[in-house]
Design a protein around this motif. Structure first.
Motif, PDB file in Angstrom:
ATOM      1  N   SER A  82      13.130  38.643 -22.122  1.00 57.01           N
ATOM      2  CA  SER A  82      12.917  37.285 -22.605  1.00 57.01           C
ATOM      3  C   SER A  82      11.986  37.316 -23.809  1.00 57.01           C
ATOM      4  O   SER A  82      11.552  38.359 -24.267  1.00 57.01           O
ATOM      5  CB  SER A  82      12.307  36.431 -21.489  1.00 57.01           C
ATOM      6  OG  SER A  82      11.024  36.946 -21.133  1.00 57.01           O
ATOM      7  N   THR A  83      11.696  36.132 -24.314  1.00 55.88           N
ATOM      8  CA  THR A  83      10.807  36.001 -25.477  1.00 55.88           C
ATOM      9  C   THR A  83       9.408  35.579 -25.049  1.00 55.88           C
ATOM     10  O   THR A  83       8.675  34.976 -25.826  1.00 55.88           O
ATOM     11  CB  THR A  83      11.387  34.966 -26.458  1.00 55.88           C
ATOM     12  OG1 THR A  83      11.543  33.710 -25.760  1.00 55.88           O
ATOM     13  CG2 THR A  83      12.716  35.439 -27.008  1.00 55.88           C
ATOM     14  N   GLU A  84       9.036  35.879 -23.839  1.00 61.62           N
ATOM     15  CA  GLU A  84       7.708  35.511 -23.336  1.00 61.62           C
ATOM     16  C   GLU A  84       6.631  36.240 -24.128  1.00 61.62           C
ATOM     17  O   GLU A  84       6.766  37.413 -24.484  1.00 61.62           O
ATOM     18  CB  GLU A  84       7.593  35.869 -21.852  1.00 61.62           C
ATOM     19  CG  GLU A  84       6.286  35.421 -21.236  1.00 61.62           C
ATOM     20  CD  GLU A  84       6.242  35.716 -19.750  1.00 61.62           C
ATOM     21  OE1 GLU A  84       5.203  35.443 -19.121  1.00 61.62           O
ATOM     22  OE2 GLU A  84       7.260  36.216 -19.218  1.00 61.62           O
ATOM     23  N   VAL A  85       5.552  35.522 -24.406  1.00 63.78           N
ATOM     24  CA  VAL A  85       4.460  36.058 -25.211  1.00 63.78           C
ATOM     25  C   VAL A  85       3.384  36.610 -24.278  1.00 63.78           C
ATOM     26  O   VAL A  85       3.002  35.965 -23.294  1.00 63.78           O
ATOM     27  CB  VAL A  85       3.862  34.975 -26.131  1.00 63.78           C
ATOM     28  CG1 VAL A  85       2.689  35.534 -26.927  1.00 63.78           C
ATOM     29  CG2 VAL A  85       4.933  34.436 -27.063  1.00 63.78           C
ATOM     30  N   ILE A  86       2.886  37.803 -24.585  1.00 63.60           N
ATOM     31  CA  ILE A  86       1.805  38.403 -23.802  1.00 63.60           C
ATOM     32  C   ILE A  86       0.480  37.783 -24.249  1.00 63.60           C
ATOM     33  O   ILE A  86       0.093  37.902 -25.410  1.00 63.60           O
ATOM     34  CB  ILE A  86       1.774  39.927 -23.997  1.00 63.60           C
ATOM     35  CG1 ILE A  86       3.102  40.537 -23.537  1.00 63.60           C
ATOM     36  CG2 ILE A  86       0.612  40.545 -23.236  1.00 63.60           C
ATOM     37  CD1 ILE A  86       3.196  42.023 -23.750  1.00 63.60           C
ATOM     38  N   PRO A  87      -0.239  37.104 -23.369  1.00 66.23           N
ATOM     39  CA  PRO A  87      -1.451  36.353 -23.774  1.00 66.23           C
ATOM     40  C   PRO A  87      -2.683  37.240 -23.918  1.00 66.23           C
ATOM     41  O   PRO A  87      -3.713  37.000 -23.291  1.00 66.23           O
ATOM     42  CB  PRO A  87      -1.611  35.342 -22.634  1.00 66.23           C
ATOM     43  CG  PRO A  87      -1.074  36.048 -21.443  1.00 66.23           C
ATOM     44  CD  PRO A  87       0.063  36.915 -21.940  1.00 66.23           C
ATOM     45  N   TYR A  88      -2.627  38.253 -24.741  1.00 62.85           N
ATOM     46  CA  TYR A  88      -3.744  39.172 -24.861  1.00 62.85           C
ATOM     47  C   TYR A  88      -4.898  38.582 -25.670  1.00 62.85           C
ATOM     48  O   TYR A  88      -6.020  39.099 -25.619  1.00 62.85           O
ATOM     49  CB  TYR A  88      -3.285  40.488 -25.501  1.00 62.85           C
ATOM     50  CG  TYR A  88      -2.733  40.350 -26.902  1.00 62.85           C
ATOM     51  CD1 TYR A  88      -3.569  40.356 -28.008  1.00 62.85           C
ATOM     52  CD2 TYR A  88      -1.366  40.212 -27.126  1.00 62.85           C
ATOM     53  CE1 TYR A  88      -3.069  40.233 -29.289  1.00 62.85           C
ATOM     54  CE2 TYR A  88      -0.854  40.084 -28.392  1.00 62.85           C
ATOM     55  CZ  TYR A  88      -1.706  40.095 -29.474  1.00 62.85           C
ATOM     56  OH  TYR A  88      -1.207  39.962 -30.741  1.00 62.85           O
ATOM     57  N   ARG A  89      -4.675  37.488 -26.383  1.00 63.29           N
ATOM     58  CA  ARG A  89      -5.735  36.890 -27.200  1.00 63.29           C
ATOM     59  C   ARG A  89      -6.687  36.006 -26.390  1.00 63.29           C
ATOM     60  O   ARG A  89      -7.664  35.498 -26.929  1.00 63.29           O
ATOM     61  CB  ARG A  89      -5.127  36.055 -28.333  1.00 63.29           C
ATOM     62  CG  ARG A  89      -4.337  36.871 -29.342  1.00 63.29           C
ATOM     63  CD  ARG A  89      -3.834  35.998 -30.478  1.00 63.29           C
ATOM     64  NE  ARG A  89      -3.046  36.753 -31.430  1.00 63.29           N
ATOM     65  CZ  ARG A  89      -3.562  37.426 -32.448  1.00 63.29           C
ATOM     66  NH1 ARG A  89      -4.867  37.411 -32.650  1.00 63.29           N
ATOM     67  NH2 ARG A  89      -2.782  38.096 -33.279  1.00 63.29           N
ATOM     68  N   GLU A  90      -6.406  35.795 -25.120  1.00 62.30           N
ATOM     69  CA  GLU A  90      -7.211  34.883 -24.319  1.00 62.30           C
ATOM     70  C   GLU A  90      -8.472  35.540 -23.758  1.00 62.30           C
ATOM     71  O   GLU A  90      -9.274  34.875 -23.120  1.00 62.30           O
ATOM     72  CB  GLU A  90      -6.367  34.320 -23.170  1.00 62.30           C
ATOM     73  CG  GLU A  90      -5.189  33.486 -23.649  1.00 62.30           C
ATOM     74  CD  GLU A  90      -4.409  32.885 -22.505  1.00 62.30           C
ATOM     75  OE1 GLU A  90      -4.878  32.993 -21.350  1.00 62.30           O
ATOM     76  OE2 GLU A  90      -3.338  32.300 -22.750  1.00 62.30           O
ATOM     77  N   SER A  91      -8.658  36.825 -23.973  1.00 60.69           N
ATOM     78  CA  SER A  91      -9.832  37.521 -23.458  1.00 60.69           C
ATOM     79  C   SER A  91     -10.207  38.637 -24.418  1.00 60.69           C
ATOM     80  O   SER A  91      -9.340  39.230 -25.079  1.00 60.69           O
ATOM     81  CB  SER A  91      -9.561  38.085 -22.059  1.00 60.69           C
ATOM     82  OG  SER A  91     -10.604  38.942 -21.649  1.00 60.69           O
TER      83      SER A  91
END
Length: 587
Positions: free
Chosen positions: A414-423
Motif C-alpha cells: 500500500s501507500t501507507e506512510v511510515i510515521p518516523y518524523r513523530e519522534s
C-alpha cells in the motif's frame, strides 16, 4: 450460507490449513490445545489482513537457514531470557529452539473466548537462555555482518532490568556486543587505517579536510581523548577475552584508505544531547548547560547538526569514547531497577573507505540501547520520573507504529506512510525503518509472572519487525579527486614516515604560531596598559602643576590688588587731608 460452503470456508481459514497467522511457511500446524480457546463457528471473522493479537503474536517460524528472506533480506529479531531464580512455567522454548510458547496465566480460563487466555507462539531468529554466553549472542546476532561491510543497526528492547544494557555493553569480564564489534572492526581494517582524519562526514556528506581543518581535528581529537582518562589495563583485559572467544581476521584491501569516526547521542525527554562534547556537564540529570541538538535530513540522509565526531585509529580510543559517553548518560532509580536508564542512547561508528579509483564507501554501525518500557503502575514513578516514563513509552509506541507500517507496506504493498518524523528516536532510525539499512533487534525478557503483561507487549512489539525488506546498499562515487590517498597507498614506508613527520611538524608549527600570536597579543595588552598608566600619571602631574601655577598666580594677583588698594587709600587720605586744610583757611 449452506453447510457445504460453511465447511469449505472452515477448511480454508482453519488453524490447520491457513497460512495466517498460526501456520509458518513450512506449513507446520499449531498445537492442538489452541482449539480449546477458539470458537470455530466464528473463525470466519479472521482474514489474512487481520491486525489481531494472533497476527501480532504469531510470526514466521522454521529453519533460519532455509526460510525465505528473513535471514537475508529481513530484520533479524532475537530473544534473550534473563536468568532468574524462579522462572515462570508460562514461558517455554519449543520448535528448533527458536519459538517461545507463552501459556495463559493461571487466573485466565482456557475455555473462554478471550484471546488473552490463549496459548501464544512467538518465533525468533534465535533464542538465548541461561546456557548462552555473550560470545554466543555476538556470533548469532552480529557474526559475519561486519565482514560483509554493510550498514546495520542493533537495537536492544525490553522492560527495565531485563538485561538490555548488559547484552549491548556487558562488563569488564563479559564484554557485550559493542566492545566485540569495536574489536572486530579495527581488526578487519587494521592494515588500511589512515593515520590522519583526511576525510569526514559533515552534514551527511563526505568532505575533504584541508591542512587547517585537519590540524583542528587532530587537536580536537587529542583534547577529547585526554579528557577520557586512561583505561589501558581494562582494554587489554577485554581484548584478551574477546580474542580468546573469537578469531577475527584482518583483510588487506589494495589501494584503500579507511577512516573511522565515532559519535555518541542521547535522547532524553525528546531532547538530543551530545555525550562526547567537552563542554557538557558530567552530572546525570538534565542541566541547562547541555545543548539540545537538531536532527536534520539532507538528501534523504539524517544527521544530528553539531554532533561531535571523533577520529579514532584503534579500539582503545573507541572504547575510551564509549566509556566517556556512558558517564554522562541519564540514569535514575525506579521501583523496578535501582539504576535504570531514562534515555535512549545510540553509539555510532562511521567507516569511510576511499578507493584509489575514486569510490568512497560509507558504512555506518549504530548500536541503540532503548530505555525500558513498562507500565506506569509497576514503576511507581512520580514527578520528573513520571514525565520521563511517559516520554519513553510514547517514543517506543511510535517506533512500534513505524515497524507496523513497514510491515503493512511489505504485505499489502500500500501507500501507507511510515510515521518516523513523530519522534526523535525514529527520526534517527529513519534508514533502517525505511529499509535502507539492515536491522537486528535483541528482545530482552524477564521470564517471571510479575512481568507477564509487559512481556506480552514486548513480544508483540518485536514480532512485526521481521517483515522489513532491505534494499541493496548504495555505493556512491565521489566527484572530487583525492589523489593524495593513492600516492599515500603506493608510497614506501620511508616516504609514509616522512609524510607523517611533516604532518606532525605542521601541527607543531601551527601550535607554535598560535602560541606566538597569543604572546604578541598579551604583550600588546601589557604595552597598552603601561601606556594608559603613564598617560594617567602625566595627566595627574599636569593637573597638579596647573593647580600649583593657578594658586601662585592667584596669590600674586591678590598681593598686587592689595598693594594697589593701599596706594589708592593713601591717595584718598592725602586728598581728604588737603581738602580739610583749605576749608580751615577760608574760615
Amino acid at each position: 450460507m449452506s453447510r457445504n460452503e460453511d465447511t469449505t470456508k472452515r477448511n480454508v481459514l482453519s488453524f490447520i490449513n491457513g497460512r495466517e497467522p498460526s501456520i509458518d511457511r513450512r506449513f507446520r500446524p499449531c498445537p492442538k490445545n489452541i482449539f480449546k480457546a477458539i470458537d470455530i463457528d466464528n473463525i470466519d471473522e479472521l482474514d489474512d489482513d487481520s491486525n489481531s493479537n494472533f497476527d501480532d503474536a504469531s510470526t514466521v517460524s522454521g529453519d533460519i537457514s532455509k526460510t525465505s528472506t528473513i535471514g537475508e533480506d529481513g530484520a533479524m529479531v532475537y530473544l534473550r531470557l534473563r536468568p532468574v531464580n524462579s522462572p515462570s512455567s508460562s514461558y517455554k522454548i519449543a520448535g528448533n529452539g527458536n519459538t517461545l510458547v507463552v501459556n495463559p496465566r493461571l487466573d485466565q480460563t482456557t475455555t473462554s473466548n478471550n484471546k488473552a487466555a490463549m496459548e501464544k507462539h512467538f518465533t525468533f531468529s534465535a533464542i538465548f537462555d541461561n546456557n548462552d554466553s555473550q560470545k554466543g549472542v555476538y556470533n548469532k546476532c552480529i557474526g559475519d555482518k561486519i565482514k560483509l561491510e554493510e550498514s546495520f543497526t542493533v537495537l536492544t528492547y525490553g522492560t527495565s532490568g531485563s538485561g538490555k544494557t548488559f547484552t549491548l555493553l556487558g562488563d569488564d569480564v563479559n564484554p557485550g556486543i559493542v566492545p566485540r564489534s569495536i574489536e572486530n572492526i579495527f581488526t578487519l581494517y587494521n592494515s588500511n587505517i589512515y593515520p590522519h582524519p583526511a576525510v569526514k562526514l559533515q552534514n551527511a556528506r563526505v568532505v575533504i579536510l584541508d591542512d587547517e581543518l585537519l590540524a583542528k581535528e587532530i587537536i580536537s581529537t587529542r583534547q577529547v581523548l585526554t579528557a577520557c582518562g586512561d583505561i589501558t589495563s581494562v582494554h587489554k583485559q577485554l581484548q584478551q577475552i574477546i580474542c580468546s572467544d573469537h578469531n577475527f581476521e584482518t583483510t588487506v584491501f589494495d589501494d584503500v584508505s579507511v577512516m573511522i569516526w565515532v559519535s555518541f547521542v542521547e535522547i532524553y525527554n525528546e531532547f538530543v544531547y551530545d555525550l562526547l562534547e567537552l563542554s557538557a556537564s558530567n552530572q546525570t540529570i538534565t542541566v541547562p548547560s547541555r545543548k539540545n541538538l537538531k536532527i536534520v535530513s539532507n538528501d534523504g540522509k539524517v544527521f544530528v547538526k553539531g554532533l561531535t565526531q571523533v577520529y579514532v585509529k584503534n579500539s582503545l580510543e573507541a572504547l575510551k569514547l564509549l566509556r566517556f559517553g556512558l558517564q554522562r548518560v541519564t540514569y535514575a532509580s525506579t521501583s523496578i531497577n535501582s539504576n535504570s536508564s531514562r534515555s535512549h542512547c545510540i553509539f555510532i561508528i562511521d567507516v569511510l573507505k576511499y578507493n584509489a579509483s575514486g569510490l568512497i564507501t560509507e558504512i555506518s554501525y549504530k548500536f541503540c540501547d532503548l530505555a525500558g518500557s513498562e507500565r506506569l503502575d509497576k514503576t511507581g514513578n512520580v514527578g520528573s520520573r513520571l514525565k520521563e516514563a511517559q516520554r519513553i513509552n510514547t517514543s517506543l509506541m511510535i517506533l512500534g507504529r513505524c515497524l507496523d507500517a513497514a510491515n503493512n507496506l511489505n504485505r499489502k504493498k500500500s501507500t501507507e506512510v511510515i510515521p518516523y518524523r513523530e519522534s526523535k528516536l525514529t527520526m534517527l532510525l529513519q534508514a533502517p525503518l525505511l529499509g535502507k539499512e539492515k536491522i537486528a533487534m535483541v528482545v530482552n525478557v524477564t521470564p517471571t509472572e510479575k512481568y507477564y503483561e509487559e512481556n506480552l507487549n514486548v513480544l508483540g512489539f518485536s514480532s512485526i519487525a521481521k517483515n522489513i525488506i532491505f534494499k541493496p546498499p548504495i555505493v556512491k562515487q565521489n566527484n572530487s579527486r583525492f589523489s593524495f590517498f593513492l600516492e599515500y597507498s603506493k608510497a614506501g614506508s620511508a616516504q609514509n614516515a616522512y609524510i607523517e613527520q611533516l604532518l606532525e611538524e605542521n601541527i607543531l608549527l601551527r601550535s607554535d604560531n598560535d602560541r606566538l600570536i597569543n604572546e604578541v597579543n598579551n604583550f600588546q595588552i601589557r604595552i597598552n596598559s603601561e601606556l594608559l598608566r603613564q598617560e594617567k600619571e602625566i595627566r595627574n602631574e599636569l593637573v597638579d602643576s596647573f593647580e600649583k601655577t593657578l594658586t601662585a598666580t592667584k596669590e600674586q594677583a591678590e598681593n598686587r590688588l592689595k598693594q594697589e588698594l593701599e596706594c589708592q587709600k593713601r591717595v584718598f587720605e592725602s586728598k581728604l587731608a588737603k581738602s580739610s586744610d583749605g576749608e580751615c583757611l577760608v574760615i
